[in-house]
Design an enzyme around this catalytic site. Sequence first.
Site, PDB file in Angstrom:
ATOM      1  N   CYS A 117       0.982  -1.288  -0.021  1.00  0.00           N
ATOM      2  CA  CYS A 117      -0.242  -0.159   0.209  1.00  0.00           C
ATOM      3  C   CYS A 117       0.795   1.306   0.075  1.00  0.00           C
ATOM      4  O   CYS A 117       0.400   2.420  -0.419  1.00  0.00           O
ATOM      5  CB  CYS A 117      -0.808   0.148   1.182  1.00  0.00           C
ATOM      6  N   HIS A 258      -3.197   7.021   1.877  1.00  0.00           N
ATOM      7  CA  HIS A 258      -3.702   5.924   1.080  1.00  0.00           C
ATOM      8  C   HIS A 258      -5.112   5.720   1.897  1.00  0.00           C
ATOM      9  O   HIS A 258      -5.413   5.925   2.836  1.00  0.00           O
ATOM     10  CB  HIS A 258      -2.741   4.892   1.860  1.00  0.00           C
ATOM     11  N   ASN A 288      -9.955  -0.205  -0.824  1.00  0.00           N
ATOM     12  CA  ASN A 288      -8.425  -0.259  -0.892  1.00  0.00           C
ATOM     13  C   ASN A 288      -8.039  -0.797  -2.220  1.00  0.00           C
ATOM     14  O   ASN A 288      -7.944  -1.885  -2.483  1.00  0.00           O
ATOM     15  CB  ASN A 288      -8.067  -0.909   0.466  1.00  0.00           C
TER      16      ASN A 288
HETATM   17  N1  COA Z   1     -18.954  -7.997   8.473  1.00  0.00           N
HETATM   18  C1  COA Z   1     -19.364  -8.232   9.856  1.00  0.00           C
HETATM   19  N2  COA Z   1     -18.552  -8.410  10.672  1.00  0.00           N
HETATM   20  C2  COA Z   1     -17.231  -8.748  10.444  1.00  0.00           C
HETATM   21  C3  COA Z   1     -16.660  -8.591   9.281  1.00  0.00           C
HETATM   22  C4  COA Z   1     -17.516  -8.266   8.236  1.00  0.00           C
HETATM   23  N3  COA Z   1     -17.307  -7.875   7.057  1.00  0.00           N
HETATM   24  N4  COA Z   1     -15.218  -8.716   9.277  1.00  0.00           N
HETATM   25  C5  COA Z   1     -15.156  -9.021  10.371  1.00  0.00           C
HETATM   26  N5  COA Z   1     -16.106  -8.946  11.347  1.00  0.00           N
HETATM   27  C6  COA Z   1     -16.268  -9.296  12.796  1.00  0.00           C
HETATM   28  C7  COA Z   1     -14.973  -9.908  13.235  1.00  0.00           C
HETATM   29  O1  COA Z   1     -15.321 -11.416  13.046  1.00  0.00           O
HETATM   30  C8  COA Z   1     -15.007  -9.753  14.650  1.00  0.00           C
HETATM   31  O2  COA Z   1     -16.157 -10.347  15.332  1.00  0.00           O
HETATM   32  P1  COA Z   1     -15.420 -11.130  16.719  1.00  0.00           P
HETATM   33  O3  COA Z   1     -15.606  -9.806  17.822  1.00  0.00           O
HETATM   34  O4  COA Z   1     -16.884 -11.885  16.930  1.00  0.00           O
HETATM   35  O5  COA Z   1     -14.410 -11.999  16.460  1.00  0.00           O
HETATM   36  C9  COA Z   1     -15.770  -8.369  14.915  1.00  0.00           C
HETATM   37  O6  COA Z   1     -16.213  -7.967  13.479  1.00  0.00           O
HETATM   38  C10 COA Z   1     -14.771  -7.096  15.147  1.00  0.00           C
HETATM   39  O7  COA Z   1     -13.541  -7.303  14.171  1.00  0.00           O
HETATM   40  P2  COA Z   1     -12.415  -6.437  14.449  1.00  0.00           P
HETATM   41  O8  COA Z   1     -11.177  -6.913  13.823  1.00  0.00           O
HETATM   42  O9  COA Z   1     -12.397  -5.798  16.076  1.00  0.00           O
HETATM   43  O10 COA Z   1     -13.193  -5.025  13.719  1.00  0.00           O
HETATM   44  P3  COA Z   1     -12.312  -3.962  13.333  1.00  0.00           P
HETATM   45  O11 COA Z   1     -13.019  -2.617  14.054  1.00  0.00           O
HETATM   46  O12 COA Z   1     -10.752  -3.648  13.645  1.00  0.00           O
HETATM   47  O13 COA Z   1     -12.448  -3.466  11.670  1.00  0.00           O
HETATM   48  C11 COA Z   1     -11.091  -3.955   9.849  1.00  0.00           C
HETATM   49  C12 COA Z   1     -11.920  -4.862  10.897  1.00  0.00           C
HETATM   50  C13 COA Z   1     -10.587  -5.333   8.651  1.00  0.00           C
HETATM   51  C14 COA Z   1     -11.759  -3.201   8.864  1.00  0.00           C
HETATM   52  C15 COA Z   1      -9.763  -3.182  10.436  1.00  0.00           C
HETATM   53  O14 COA Z   1      -9.307  -4.166  11.310  1.00  0.00           O
HETATM   54  C16 COA Z   1      -8.943  -2.555   9.368  1.00  0.00           C
HETATM   55  O15 COA Z   1      -9.296  -1.764   8.609  1.00  0.00           O
HETATM   56  N6  COA Z   1      -7.730  -3.055   9.567  1.00  0.00           N
HETATM   57  C17 COA Z   1      -6.467  -2.454   8.687  1.00  0.00           C
HETATM   58  C18 COA Z   1      -6.778  -2.454   7.200  1.00  0.00           C
HETATM   59  C19 COA Z   1      -5.822  -2.228   6.557  1.00  0.00           C
HETATM   60  O16 COA Z   1      -5.236  -1.044   6.693  1.00  0.00           O
HETATM   61  N7  COA Z   1      -5.061  -3.019   5.755  1.00  0.00           N
HETATM   62  C20 COA Z   1      -4.241  -2.664   4.705  1.00  0.00           C
HETATM   63  C21 COA Z   1      -2.846  -1.972   5.339  1.00  0.00           C
HETATM   64  S1  COA Z   1      -2.657  -0.812   3.879  1.00  0.00           S
END
Ligand code: COA
Length: 334
Positions: A117, A258, A288
């Site tokens: 990224c 980004h 993304n």
């Molecule tokens: N729909 C519904 N629930 C979902 C889901 C979806 N698409 N994806 C994950 N969940 C659930 C998880 O399983 C978790 O459930 P649990 O608590 O029972 O285990 C719950 O939602 C919370 O997950 P969590 O990881 O705490 O959510 P979050 O607020 O961190 O958001 C992301 C998840 C992926 C959006 C976030 O972690 C993120 O943006 N990460 C970095 C992404 C990134 O920058 N990546 C590339 C670098 S460039």
Amino acid sequence: MINNSKYNAVITGVGMYVPDDVLDNDYFSSYLDTNDEWIVSRTGIKERRILKNGATSDMAYGALKDLIDTTGLDPNEIDVIIVATVTPDMLFPATACIVQEKIGAANAWGFDLSAACSGFLFAVQTGAAFITSGAFKKVVVIGADKMTSIVDYSDRNNCILFGDAAGAILLEATEDKTLGIKDSILHIDGTGVDVLNMKGGGSLNPPTHETIDKKMHYLYQEGKAVYKRAVLGMAEVSAEVVEKNNLKPEDIAWLVPHQANLRIIDSTAKRMGIGMEKVMINIHKYGNTTSGTIPTCLAEYYRDGKVKKGDNLVFSAFGAGYTWGAIYLTWGID
Ligand code: COA
């Protein structure tokens, strides 16, 4: 970054390509346990584009063709083509070679750059160094990724996040040191390798039936771990480049972040002391797109008449590796 030359590298053209086909959040809730409200509130993403037919080079070509059509650049004048991507058409040859042939840049050399990224950011710094050294006059930097080719559509944690797109810029030299790329702070930290990667297909795990069965040909991400580092990394480095150059929040016309998660973008803007009205956003439309996020933002906002010559911009990114950084520049196109 140190630039003792009499030149700055300045952006003199932009271009972009997004595929026509749209996947909205309701598509995912039709077969996964997820919904539009969760996706929008956690990520800011409403829909993303998918390239049904074709490869990353087709989008990279599309973005460069758009740049050429809008600037009148003669492909024969291009000296260097750098393609930032983690989804090259093939492991080799470089996607840059495929783009060179498609666009007819008979006098160019070039290569692919892999920094996930942060790829576009790292490629801009690389291209700028070619310009300020005086070695080359016209460097094309393309950020292009077909993320849908490496996403597991049964993994609700990750499949909702990504889309396909490409953007391109042209870098040239200017003796007007009030314009162009003025500073950068870039980092890599290999402690991030285990939390965001694609394990299969390389020399560590050459493709076998077993690597396919284990889904090692898909992007793997521990979202929470990456999120924590991304919030910190992008916010700190963006603030650092601003403070290092004695800029106040009001001196910045645009933050061009980004687009991985709207909450990461929001934290970065807050840390820099700037309002969201000065932040380029297209994550709601495209998700993304890895190397494509910053150059597609630039092309869209410039074409909407929102970026003016003399505006100070900060590009900032965080990605797999870890890789991260920020670039401070002054816009040079009327
Ligand atoms: N729909 C519904 N629930 C979902 C889901 C979806 N698409 N994806 C994950 N969940 C659930 C998880 O399983 C978790 O459930 P649990 O608590 O029972 O285990 C719950 O939602 C919370 O997950 P969590 O990881 O705490 O959510 P979050 O607020 O961190 O958001 C992301 C998840 C992926 C959006 C976030 O972690 C993120 O943006 N990460 C970095 C992404 C990134 O920058 N990546 C590339 C670098 S460039």
